[in-house]
Design a protein around this motif. Sequence first.
Motif, PDB file in Angstrom:
ATOM      1  N   ALA A 146       6.554  -2.550  11.466  1.00  0.00           N
ATOM      2  CA  ALA A 146       6.668  -2.265  10.028  1.00  0.00           C
ATOM      3  C   ALA A 146       5.872  -3.238   9.160  1.00  0.00           C
ATOM      4  N   PRO A 147       5.830  -4.553   9.460  1.00  0.00           N
ATOM      5  CA  PRO A 147       5.079  -5.468   8.589  1.00  0.00           C
ATOM      6  C   PRO A 147       3.571  -5.224   8.576  1.00  0.00           C
ATOM      7  N   VAL A 148       3.037  -4.497   9.544  1.00  0.00           N
ATOM      8  CA  VAL A 148       1.592  -4.265   9.570  1.00  0.00           C
ATOM      9  C   VAL A 148       1.251  -2.804   9.308  1.00  0.00           C
ATOM     10  N   VAL A 149       2.213  -2.044   8.806  1.00  0.00           N
ATOM     11  CA  VAL A 149       1.949  -0.682   8.335  1.00  0.00           C
ATOM     12  C   VAL A 149       1.791  -0.760   6.819  1.00  0.00           C
ATOM     13  N   PHE A 150       0.558  -0.764   6.365  1.00  0.00           N
ATOM     14  CA  PHE A 150       0.264  -1.026   4.961  1.00  0.00           C
ATOM     15  C   PHE A 150       0.224   0.292   4.184  1.00  0.00           C
ATOM     16  N   ASN A 151       1.377   0.643   3.617  1.00  0.00           N
ATOM     17  CA  ASN A 151       1.503   1.814   2.763  1.00  0.00           C
ATOM     18  C   ASN A 151       2.591   1.541   1.733  1.00  0.00           C
ATOM     19  N   GLU A 152       3.083   2.595   1.106  1.00  0.00           N
ATOM     20  CA  GLU A 152       4.052   2.420   0.027  1.00  0.00           C
ATOM     21  C   GLU A 152       5.372   1.832   0.512  1.00  0.00           C
ATOM     22  N   THR A 153       5.644   1.906   1.828  1.00  0.00           N
ATOM     23  CA  THR A 153       6.906   1.381   2.359  1.00  0.00           C
ATOM     24  C   THR A 153       6.814  -0.069   2.804  1.00  0.00           C
ATOM     25  N   HIS A 154       5.677  -0.699   2.601  1.00  0.00           N
ATOM     26  CA  HIS A 154       5.521  -2.081   3.068  1.00  0.00           C
ATOM     27  C   HIS A 154       6.460  -3.006   2.300  1.00  0.00           C
ATOM     28  N   PRO A 155       7.117  -3.966   2.978  1.00  0.00           N
ATOM     29  CA  PRO A 155       8.077  -4.853   2.296  1.00  0.00           C
ATOM     30  C   PRO A 155       7.463  -5.643   1.145  1.00  0.00           C
ATOM     31  N   ASP A 156       6.208  -6.077   1.273  1.00  0.00           N
ATOM     32  CA  ASP A 156       5.551  -6.872   0.228  1.00  0.00           C
ATOM     33  C   ASP A 156       4.599  -6.038  -0.625  1.00  0.00           C
ATOM     34  N   LYS A 157       4.724  -4.711  -0.553  1.00  0.00           N
ATOM     35  CA  LYS A 157       3.934  -3.803  -1.378  1.00  0.00           C
ATOM     36  C   LYS A 157       2.433  -3.922  -1.116  1.00  0.00           C
ATOM     37  N   LEU A 158       2.080  -4.270   0.100  1.00  0.00           N
ATOM     38  CA  LEU A 158       0.659  -4.270   0.485  1.00  0.00           C
ATOM     39  C   LEU A 158       0.345  -2.874   1.017  1.00  0.00           C
ATOM     40  N   THR A 159      -0.306  -2.087   0.191  1.00  0.00           N
ATOM     41  CA  THR A 159      -0.455  -0.668   0.494  1.00  0.00           C
ATOM     42  C   THR A 159      -1.735  -0.327   1.234  1.00  0.00           C
ATOM     43  N   ARG A 160      -2.622  -1.283   1.435  1.00  0.00           N
ATOM     44  CA  ARG A 160      -3.884  -0.957   2.109  1.00  0.00           C
ATOM     45  C   ARG A 160      -4.386  -2.186   2.848  1.00  0.00           C
ATOM     46  N   ILE A 161      -5.246  -1.917   3.836  1.00  0.00           N
ATOM     47  CA  ILE A 161      -5.871  -2.997   4.591  1.00  0.00           C
ATOM     48  C   ILE A 161      -7.380  -3.011   4.407  1.00  0.00           C
ATOM     49  N   ASN A 162      -7.972  -1.852   4.125  1.00  0.00           N
ATOM     50  CA  ASN A 162      -9.420  -1.766   3.954  1.00  0.00           C
ATOM     51  C   ASN A 162      -9.799  -2.040   2.497  1.00  0.00           C
ATOM     52  N   VAL A 163     -11.004  -2.541   2.319  1.00  0.00           N
ATOM     53  CA  VAL A 163     -11.547  -2.810   0.984  1.00  0.00           C
ATOM     54  C   VAL A 163     -12.121  -1.511   0.423  1.00  0.00           C
ATOM     55  N   ARG A 164     -11.741  -1.200  -0.802  1.00  0.00           N
ATOM     56  CA  ARG A 164     -12.289  -0.021  -1.464  1.00  0.00           C
ATOM     57  C   ARG A 164     -13.330  -0.468  -2.494  1.00  0.00           C
ATOM     58  N   PRO A 165     -14.591  -0.182  -2.283  1.00  0.00           N
ATOM     59  CA  PRO A 165     -15.636  -0.691  -3.186  1.00  0.00           C
ATOM     60  C   PRO A 165     -15.460  -0.246  -4.626  1.00  0.00           C
ATOM     61  N   GLU A 166     -14.828   0.899  -4.882  1.00  0.00           N
ATOM     62  CA  GLU A 166     -14.742   1.397  -6.256  1.00  0.00           C
ATOM     63  C   GLU A 166     -13.843   0.547  -7.142  1.00  0.00           C
ATOM     64  N   ILE A 167     -12.974  -0.313  -6.523  1.00  0.00           N
ATOM     65  CA  ILE A 167     -12.095  -1.129  -7.347  1.00  0.00           C
ATOM     66  C   ILE A 167     -12.736  -2.458  -7.709  1.00  0.00           C
ATOM     67  N   ILE A 168     -13.906  -2.735  -7.182  1.00  0.00           N
ATOM     68  CA  ILE A 168     -14.594  -3.999  -7.440  1.00  0.00           C
ATOM     69  C   ILE A 168     -15.555  -3.786  -8.604  1.00  0.00           C
ATOM     70  N   ARG A 169     -15.234  -4.406  -9.751  1.00  0.00           N
ATOM     71  CA  ARG A 169     -16.084  -4.256 -10.932  1.00  0.00           C
ATOM     72  C   ARG A 169     -16.588  -5.591 -11.464  1.00  0.00           C
ATOM     73  N   SER A 170     -15.959  -6.670 -11.060  1.00  0.00           N
ATOM     74  CA  SER A 170     -16.343  -7.984 -11.567  1.00  0.00           C
ATOM     75  C   SER A 170     -16.018  -9.047 -10.537  1.00  0.00           C
ATOM     76  N   ALA A 171     -16.400 -10.293 -10.858  1.00  0.00           N
ATOM     77  CA  ALA A 171     -16.121 -11.401  -9.955  1.00  0.00           C
ATOM     78  C   ALA A 171     -14.620 -11.606  -9.782  1.00  0.00           C
ATOM     79  N   SER A 172     -13.836 -11.377 -10.847  1.00  0.00           N
ATOM     80  CA  SER A 172     -12.387 -11.526 -10.727  1.00  0.00           C
ATOM     81  C   SER A 172     -11.798 -10.478  -9.790  1.00  0.00           C
TER      82      SER A 172
END
Length: 425
Positions: free
Chosen positions: A252-278
């Motif tokens: 369960a701790p390495v299943v990254f979706n909406e049910t993750h305990p720490d709300k980590l919903t993804r493991i891969n980088v999505r380029p469309e969310i990168i818009r700035s250095a921050s």
Amino acid sequence: MVGRKDARAAPANDSFADASGKGAAPDASVQATDLFRQSLADAEQLLSHAAHSGRFPLEPVGAKEGVKGWVIDAILNARAAVDGGKPIPKETAAAFWAAFADLSRITSPVTAASLELSNKSPIKLLKAFVVVLSSFVIAFSIFISVKESIAKQVSQLITEQNEAALKLWSQVQYVRNQAAAPALPAEDSGATATERRAYAAAALRSSETAARVTPDELFAGVVEFSRKNNWLRETATQLNNYFNFGVLVDIAPVVFNETHPDKLTRINVRPEIIRSASDVINEAFHQVLVYQHIRNFAQAVQQKTIISTAVVSNFLPAIYALLGAALYGFRHYAKLVEQKAYTKSSANSARYFIALIAGTVVGLFGTLFLQNSPLPPLAIAFLVGYAVEAFFSRLDGFIERFRGNESAPGAPAAEIPASQAAKPA
């Protein structure tokens, strides 16, 4: 007919003399029992084997007083009496048993039972046992080898990702400092040299310890870090699901979706969310958090792997000892079958139980007394199974040495006569 005076020159088998030392009455007879008929059939089998294999001692042609003539005549007379359907003369029966005894000594260790068993290929069951056991050993060895290889790969990926995480953190600090640093005053702004140096120090703080990268280079590093995170998770999951039977780790701790305990919903980088250095910096933090969960999972899987491998390895020497016993059995039984001397015996199966016990001892206590051995425990277990007699002789020798180390009770001190004690030295 054997049993008269001329037969008494044969080997010393006076079985047809009664307890008084007198010859049996000529009209005395006995009924042919089932045991007698079976023994007669066995004697004929042995006689055929002795004739085919040349077991009889060489004698002059036509000799009547030799072992060969004595044995053959006694068996033929017994067969004729049995086939006649009448009671058998007592001296004929007695002569048969004496001849059967001589024939058994001549053909030893071959017996009628061993002739029958040897002709039936008695090691078929042993062949099947060896095939199954060898197949199991090969398959299990491949399984352990692949398991150790994957576990080693997981350890290597954890080491690499630990170093990559430290490097990524350093690069993030540099990019963040660069983004937060004030711009240098222009030369015509009227700023003093001291003020310009202060601005430069603020803009380049931590530059000596952090790698100088651009946001694009940091983004490339984050993508590579994410790729290895995914690889580490897949490798550890494979090790957990396919090689750690009965000791699985919760995924369960390495299943990254909406049910993750720490709300980590993804493991891969999505380029469309990168818009700035921050955005690059935030993604780097996200990937480090993802890696921490994956590392904890992978390390737990490794611990379970070590435990399961250790448990199974304790029983593997017993299997190799059985394989060694089977090799000895093949060598020994093949020789007996070739000699037509193979017989069923409880000692044959007992050897395998002894090898199983000895192999188990090597597996459980081998680390205590095989530390300086040039051979690995599995090789020693195989040799123990092949030569259980040598193993037990070593144990007996060890016990004898242990007994020899026990201190004997001390002898009483010799008493000194008072007359000698009074004399000066």
